[in-house]
Design an enzyme around this catalytic site. Sequence first.
Site, PDB file in Angstrom:
ATOM      1  N   ALA A 105      -2.123   2.459  -3.460  1.00  0.00           N
ATOM      2  CA  ALA A 105      -3.013   3.585  -3.772  1.00  0.00           C
ATOM      3  C   ALA A 105      -2.148   4.651  -4.432  1.00  0.00           C
ATOM      4  O   ALA A 105      -0.944   4.740  -4.140  1.00  0.00           O
ATOM      5  CB  ALA A 105      -3.663   4.139  -2.513  1.00  0.00           C
ATOM      6  N   GLY A 162       4.337 -10.144  -2.285  1.00  0.00           N
ATOM      7  CA  GLY A 162       4.439  -8.719  -1.954  1.00  0.00           C
ATOM      8  C   GLY A 162       5.809  -8.265  -1.505  1.00  0.00           C
ATOM      9  O   GLY A 162       5.943  -7.250  -0.834  1.00  0.00           O
ATOM     10  N   LYS A 169      -8.425  -1.020   3.869  1.00  0.00           N
ATOM     11  CA  LYS A 169      -8.076  -1.911   4.988  1.00  0.00           C
ATOM     12  C   LYS A 169      -9.342  -2.359   5.739  1.00  0.00           C
ATOM     13  O   LYS A 169      -9.400  -3.491   6.232  1.00  0.00           O
ATOM     14  CB  LYS A 169      -7.090  -1.240   5.945  1.00  0.00           C
ATOM     15  N   THR A 183       8.706   1.762   4.929  1.00  0.00           N
ATOM     16  CA  THR A 183       8.888   0.893   3.752  1.00  0.00           C
ATOM     17  C   THR A 183       8.556   1.732   2.520  1.00  0.00           C
ATOM     18  O   THR A 183       8.112   2.885   2.649  1.00  0.00           O
ATOM     19  CB  THR A 183       7.912  -0.307   3.788  1.00  0.00           C
ATOM     20  N   LEU A 184       8.715   1.115   1.355  1.00  0.00           N
ATOM     21  CA  LEU A 184       8.400   1.813   0.109  1.00  0.00           C
ATOM     22  C   LEU A 184       6.953   2.318   0.108  1.00  0.00           C
ATOM     23  O   LEU A 184       6.675   3.481  -0.183  1.00  0.00           O
ATOM     24  CB  LEU A 184       8.615   0.833  -1.051  1.00  0.00           C
ATOM     25  N   TYR A 231      -4.277   8.751   5.433  1.00  0.00           N
ATOM     26  CA  TYR A 231      -4.370   7.339   5.024  1.00  0.00           C
ATOM     27  C   TYR A 231      -5.550   7.138   4.069  1.00  0.00           C
ATOM     28  O   TYR A 231      -5.540   6.256   3.215  1.00  0.00           O
ATOM     29  CB  TYR A 231      -4.461   6.441   6.258  1.00  0.00           C
TER      30      TYR A 231
HETATM   31  P1  NAD Z   1       6.119  -2.584   0.346  1.00  0.00           P
HETATM   32  O1  NAD Z   1       6.056  -1.453  -0.604  1.00  0.00           O
HETATM   33  O2  NAD Z   1       7.442  -3.176   0.609  1.00  0.00           O
HETATM   34  O3  NAD Z   1       5.112  -3.736  -0.060  1.00  0.00           O
HETATM   35  C1  NAD Z   1       3.928  -3.522  -0.814  1.00  0.00           C
HETATM   36  C2  NAD Z   1       3.975  -4.534  -1.911  1.00  0.00           C
HETATM   37  O4  NAD Z   1       2.772  -4.501  -2.692  1.00  0.00           O
HETATM   38  C3  NAD Z   1       5.133  -4.268  -2.883  1.00  0.00           C
HETATM   39  O5  NAD Z   1       5.916  -5.432  -2.999  1.00  0.00           O
HETATM   40  C4  NAD Z   1       4.429  -3.968  -4.191  1.00  0.00           C
HETATM   41  O6  NAD Z   1       5.168  -4.349  -5.334  1.00  0.00           O
HETATM   42  C5  NAD Z   1       3.188  -4.828  -4.001  1.00  0.00           C
HETATM   43  N1  NAD Z   1       2.150  -4.532  -4.998  1.00  0.00           N
HETATM   44  C6  NAD Z   1       1.494  -3.367  -5.228  1.00  0.00           C
HETATM   45  N2  NAD Z   1       0.682  -3.498  -6.295  1.00  0.00           N
HETATM   46  C7  NAD Z   1       0.826  -4.781  -6.740  1.00  0.00           C
HETATM   47  C8  NAD Z   1       0.292  -5.533  -7.812  1.00  0.00           C
HETATM   48  N3  NAD Z   1      -0.596  -4.999  -8.670  1.00  0.00           N
HETATM   49  N4  NAD Z   1       0.670  -6.827  -7.963  1.00  0.00           N
HETATM   50  C9  NAD Z   1       1.552  -7.398  -7.117  1.00  0.00           C
HETATM   51  N5  NAD Z   1       2.110  -6.741  -6.083  1.00  0.00           N
HETATM   52  C10 NAD Z   1       1.752  -5.441  -5.909  1.00  0.00           C
HETATM   53  O7  NAD Z   1       5.470  -2.010   1.704  1.00  0.00           O
HETATM   54  P2  NAD Z   1       5.018  -2.740   3.043  1.00  0.00           P
HETATM   55  O8  NAD Z   1       4.862  -1.646   4.024  1.00  0.00           O
HETATM   56  O9  NAD Z   1       5.886  -3.884   3.325  1.00  0.00           O
HETATM   57  O10 NAD Z   1       3.544  -3.230   2.674  1.00  0.00           O
HETATM   58  C11 NAD Z   1       3.124  -4.584   2.792  1.00  0.00           C
HETATM   59  C12 NAD Z   1       1.740  -4.622   3.407  1.00  0.00           C
HETATM   60  O11 NAD Z   1       1.827  -4.191   4.770  1.00  0.00           O
HETATM   61  C13 NAD Z   1       0.721  -3.709   2.739  1.00  0.00           C
HETATM   62  O12 NAD Z   1      -0.526  -4.355   2.710  1.00  0.00           O
HETATM   63  C14 NAD Z   1       0.675  -2.541   3.694  1.00  0.00           C
HETATM   64  O13 NAD Z   1      -0.539  -1.817   3.609  1.00  0.00           O
HETATM   65  C15 NAD Z   1       0.798  -3.265   5.001  1.00  0.00           C
HETATM   66  N6  NAD Z   1       1.145  -2.437   6.148  1.00  0.00           N
HETATM   67  C16 NAD Z   1       2.262  -1.678   6.130  1.00  0.00           C
HETATM   68  C17 NAD Z   1       2.565  -0.875   7.217  1.00  0.00           C
HETATM   69  C18 NAD Z   1       3.781   0.009   7.200  1.00  0.00           C
HETATM   70  O14 NAD Z   1       3.804   0.985   7.963  1.00  0.00           O
HETATM   71  N7  NAD Z   1       4.779  -0.271   6.400  1.00  0.00           N
HETATM   72  C19 NAD Z   1       1.737  -0.872   8.348  1.00  0.00           C
HETATM   73  C20 NAD Z   1       0.598  -1.687   8.350  1.00  0.00           C
HETATM   74  C21 NAD Z   1       0.311  -2.461   7.232  1.00  0.00           C
END
Ligand code: NAD
Length: 267
Positions: free
Chosen positions: A99, A17, A169, A200-201, A162
Amino acid sequence: MTKVMNLLSGLCGLIVGVANSRSLACAIAQAAHHAGAEIALSYQNDRFSKHVHKIGKELNAAFVSACDVNNDEEIAALGEQVEKQWGRLDFLVHAVAFAKREELSGDFLATSRDGFRLALDTSVYSLVGLTRCLTPMLKLGVGAPSVLTLSYLGGERAVPNYNVMGVAKAALEAAVRYLACDLGPYGIRVNALSPGPVRTLSAAGVSGLRDLMGFIEHAAPLRRNIDAQDVGDAAVFALSSLSRGVTAEVIHVDGGYSKTGVPPFTI
Ligand code: NAD
């Protein structure tokens, strides 16, 4: 006594990820590397290849490869690569969610069937598919082998915008508990971190992120938003044998915000 720097020394971990240097997966990879682990990185597709290969080089990754987690053949190929590289796996980090942008604003009531299916397939089933594929390798893992995923408060409480990701989640946290029960007899732990919002993205796709972070800065007991390094360090604990007695757990890394009932009256 174990030195903090060497908490993951001798362990091999796959981190799925990473999109770019802002990804929580990247912060976890950096923290795991500094704690002595040998890591491998996986990313979604060509769009992220350049960024992730650069990160992999900096962290001396054993390998860096693409895997679309919605594709069973690609998951199987990733599993084969782990087997070929290490012949075992000590930890798996699942940091994947998706999503459609239009599902992350306005009313949850408007969620489409397609959007619902895509969000749950990508963000929840992927944990099940990856864990199943890698279970034979995790069974051979050393230390206190574990799987770690990333959840968010929106799975426990309704958070504006969300929407379907909150439902995903909630399902993800339930999947953590079921997987932990399946794998516990083999000594494999399954946990989630639940970080507060970090820019983040993916987070940028959720409408109103700036307002949410502005609110939390004043409302969280620690009076600040957390950052990606907070998540990376908590992940090292969750992946290390310091947490060997912890499984089926959701560990909040959110400055305490999720435990408050009423925000401070001074906001
Ligand atoms: P991010 O965009 O850097 O990471 C999300 C990743 O999911 C990306 O690398 C994307 O390419 C990957 N992804 C999506 N669809 C995919 C697929 N079909 N196959 C393979 N990879 C796929 O953003 P992030 O915030 O680092 O998110 C990472 C995790 O942390 C997620 O589960 C997100 O829900 C969770 N999270 C994020 C936050 C926040 O505020 N950033 C808070 C709590 C939880």
